[in-house]
Design a protein around this motif. Structure first.
Motif, PDB file in Angstrom:
ATOM      1  N   THR A 126     -61.212 -33.412 -54.757  1.00 54.19           N
ATOM      2  CA  THR A 126     -61.527 -32.045 -54.317  1.00 54.19           C
ATOM      3  C   THR A 126     -60.639 -31.028 -55.034  1.00 54.19           C
ATOM      4  O   THR A 126     -61.109 -29.979 -55.481  1.00 54.19           O
ATOM      5  N   GLN A 127     -59.359 -31.337 -55.167  1.00 46.52           N
ATOM      6  CA  GLN A 127     -58.456 -30.378 -55.834  1.00 46.52           C
ATOM      7  C   GLN A 127     -58.759 -30.312 -57.329  1.00 46.52           C
ATOM      8  O   GLN A 127     -58.650 -29.250 -57.951  1.00 46.52           O
ATOM      9  N   LEU A 141     -45.939 -24.105 -57.050  1.00 47.09           N
ATOM     10  CA  LEU A 141     -45.295 -25.398 -56.761  1.00 47.09           C
ATOM     11  C   LEU A 141     -44.005 -25.203 -55.979  1.00 47.09           C
ATOM     12  O   LEU A 141     -43.718 -25.925 -55.017  1.00 47.09           O
ATOM     13  N   ILE A 142     -43.221 -24.217 -56.437  1.00 44.37           N
ATOM     14  CA  ILE A 142     -41.898 -23.997 -55.847  1.00 44.37           C
ATOM     15  C   ILE A 142     -42.016 -23.379 -54.455  1.00 44.37           C
ATOM     16  O   ILE A 142     -41.386 -23.830 -53.502  1.00 44.37           O
ATOM     17  N   LYS A 143     -42.885 -22.364 -54.340  1.00 47.35           N
ATOM     18  CA  LYS A 143     -43.018 -21.665 -53.049  1.00 47.35           C
ATOM     19  C   LYS A 143     -43.487 -22.616 -51.942  1.00 47.35           C
ATOM     20  O   LYS A 143     -43.012 -22.557 -50.816  1.00 47.35           O
ATOM     21  N   TYR A 144     -44.423 -23.497 -52.282  1.00 43.87           N
ATOM     22  CA  TYR A 144     -45.047 -24.300 -51.232  1.00 43.87           C
ATOM     23  C   TYR A 144     -44.462 -25.711 -51.114  1.00 43.87           C
ATOM     24  O   TYR A 144     -44.971 -26.526 -50.346  1.00 43.87           O
ATOM     25  N   ALA A 145     -43.380 -25.991 -51.838  1.00 45.05           N
ATOM     26  CA  ALA A 145     -42.804 -27.345 -51.779  1.00 45.05           C
ATOM     27  C   ALA A 145     -42.462 -27.772 -50.345  1.00 45.05           C
ATOM     28  O   ALA A 145     -42.732 -28.916 -49.960  1.00 45.05           O
ATOM     29  N   LEU A 167     -51.356 -29.898 -57.026  1.00 47.30           N
ATOM     30  CA  LEU A 167     -52.425 -29.114 -57.662  1.00 47.30           C
ATOM     31  C   LEU A 167     -52.813 -27.945 -56.762  1.00 47.30           C
ATOM     32  O   LEU A 167     -53.006 -26.820 -57.236  1.00 47.30           O
ATOM     33  N   ALA A 168     -52.920 -28.207 -55.453  1.00 47.91           N
ATOM     34  CA  ALA A 168     -53.290 -27.140 -54.519  1.00 47.91           C
ATOM     35  C   ALA A 168     -52.251 -26.015 -54.575  1.00 47.91           C
ATOM     36  O   ALA A 168     -52.607 -24.829 -54.580  1.00 47.91           O
ATOM     37  N   LEU A 181     -52.011 -25.279 -46.951  1.00 46.18           N
ATOM     38  CA  LEU A 181     -52.621 -26.619 -47.042  1.00 46.18           C
ATOM     39  C   LEU A 181     -53.879 -26.708 -46.182  1.00 46.18           C
ATOM     40  O   LEU A 181     -54.839 -27.389 -46.547  1.00 46.18           O
ATOM     41  N   ARG A 182     -53.883 -26.013 -45.054  1.00 46.95           N
ATOM     42  CA  ARG A 182     -55.084 -26.029 -44.210  1.00 46.95           C
ATOM     43  C   ARG A 182     -56.265 -25.411 -44.964  1.00 46.95           C
ATOM     44  O   ARG A 182     -57.387 -25.889 -44.871  1.00 46.95           O
TER      45      ARG A 182
END
Ligand code: ADP
Length: 454
Positions: free
Chosen positions: A126-127, A295-299, A368-369, A415-416
């Motif tokens: 999906t991603q 990547l960094i913000k959502y780690a 990836l998301a 992520l939701r």
């Protein structure tokens, strides 16, 4: 016999009596290969279309327990079936087992035939489609670190996991002498996997006694995850064939270095590297900066997918090369993200947070998301950090425990949106269950510490 097989290749090998068994498998939540061994004649005549498995297989823990609390399946719903649909583009020989081939399956709903949303391979696909809609393809490489032990899994289990003697007596980082002594196991691992169509680059000794690393050439994201799962399985199986145990537990001893799985990532537009731009600092394109900023913000949101067990968090420690800060650095191994291949066509970002126990489909999908979100929101990349990042008080931390990572996962609006509520709720339950199981246990440490002195 090398490389992947077409379905016609398989049929002719079956006819010639060269292949008699087809491992028909899918990847579960823990990243393991699960499935059945088909007689090859049955597979090529009928079962290549589909086979079935109990739907508890995407709702168990490592011990095959059946926790409650999953919306997708339960005792109440009677634990029905999933369809396992062989992906005939993934047929390959299994050269370390006589007369055997393997095919990876997608997991589909028994009634609707739609992909099961919380199946790891479906989550990654999906991603990949979302990225494709933005005009990009991802190429990834996951490094596999693990430990080899003198004894077999069976002997170690019988000793209550106490006879844990690594195969080497000293830190063997890049050592040729010590790794020569391990070639009885490592050479078949490299060569059999190569013959199975995995683009093996090399193996090397790692920075601890008995610690190994296997590197596989970067590939489109789905292939990379397939390679990782097959290689991890093969490493354990080939080690077992030689009377040794291989573990991907990230931290098997408090005083030993842990095992990681670093993930190298780059985006492409066809044959052109979308991360490269020689006119900009470090040769990084604007797209790469946005991707890295995501990547960094959502780690913290996706740390669970890089560290899914209680043990995973024991690896994160100062001065061990296992990073705890979600910042980036140029060729610096203390930051969560490292820029590699600066000013080259191969410019890429390496995520160093993940442990050797990560599920590559889930880890890659989550990253990836996050990268997609960075691109969509045109997030700005903060300047690179320098020096020993462990000591940088301004750098943001990733969650330090499974409990904390479970809560950031549960509360992650990003992520939701990217995975869907059902998928996030499913994995939040898996994370909770892991913690609940641990909390029930009285550890050796507590007893030794408190038995007399408390
Ligand atoms: P090291 O010296 O750290 O081992 P390498 O140059 O061997 O670094 O690369 C490490 C991993 O990065 C390898 O598995 C390689 O296949 C992968 N890699 C190289 N180029 C890219 C790229 N453009 N995108 C993703 N991964 C890449």
């Amino acid at each position: 016999m090398t490389g992947k097989l077409t379905f016609d290749d398989l049929k002719s090998r079956v006819k010639d009596g060269l292949i008699d068994t087809v491992l028909t498998v899918f990847v579960d939540m823990q990243g393991r290969l699960m499935g059945k061994r088909f007689h090859a004649v049955n597979f090529v005549e009928t079962s290549f279309k589909e086979t079935h498995c109990c739907n508890y297989l995407l709702a168990t823990d490592l011990e095959m327990a059946t926790p409650d609390g999953y919306a997708s399946t339960s005792w109440q719903s009677g634990y029905g079936d999933y369809i396992m649909a062989p992906d005939l583009d993934t047929i390959r020989p299994v050269p370390w087992l006589d007369g055997t081939a393997m095919v990876l399956c997608d997991v589909l709903d028994h009634h609707t035939h739609a992909p099961v949303p919380h199946s790891p391979r479906a989550i990654l696909k999906t991603q990949i489609e979302r990225l494709e809609a933005l005009g990009f393809q991802a190429k990834m490489a996951t490094e596999l670190e693990f430990f080899l032990f003198e004894k077999s899994f069976e002997d170690i289990r019988k000793s209550g996991f106490r006879d844990l003697d690594p195969i080497s007596g000293y830190n063997e980082d890049y050592h040729i002498l010590q790794t020569t002594k391990e070639e009885g196991v490592m050479r078949p691992i490299r060569n059999h996997l190569f013959a199975a169509g995995l683009p093996i680059e090399n193996s090397k000794g790692e920075a601890e006694a008995g610690q190994e690393e296997l590197n596989i050439r970067y590939a489109p994201a789905l292939d990379c995850a397939d390679h990782h799962s097959i290689a991890k399985h093969a490493i354990k199986e080939i080690a077992w064939q030689h009377g040794h145990a291989a573990t991907f537990l990230p931290k098997w001893h408090k005083d030993r270095v842990g095992s990681s799985s670093h993930v190298h990532q780059s985006l492409w537009k066809g044959q052109e590297p979308a991360f490269a731009d020689p006119s900009r600092p470090h040769g990084m394109s604007q797209i790469m900066e946005h991707y890295m900023a995501g990547l960094i913000k959502y780690a913290p949101d996706y740390t669970y997918f890089l560290a899914p067990y209680v043990n995973s968090y024991k690896r994160f420690a100062k001065g061990t090369f296992a990073p705890t800060k979600t910042v980036w650095s140029v060729d610096n191994r203390t930051a969560g993200f490292r820029l590699c291949g600066e000013n080259t066509k191969g410019v890429r970002v390496e995520c160093r947070i993940g442990g050797s126990d990560l599920n590559p489909y889930l880890a890659q999908a989550a990253m990836l998301a996050a990268g997609i979100k960075g691109i969509e929101d045109a997030l700005e990349l903060a300047p690179a950090t320098t020096g020993d990042v462990y000591e940088d008080a301004n750098a943001a931390d990733i969650p330090q425990t499974l409990r904390a990572a479970t809560e950031t996962l549960r509360g992650s609006a990003f992520l939701r949106h990217a995975f869907g509520d059902d998928v996030v709720d499913h994995y939040t339950r898996a994370a909770e269950w892991e913690q609940e199981e641990f909390d029930r246990v009285v550890t050796d440490w507590e007893i030794a510490r408190g038995f007399e002195r408390a």
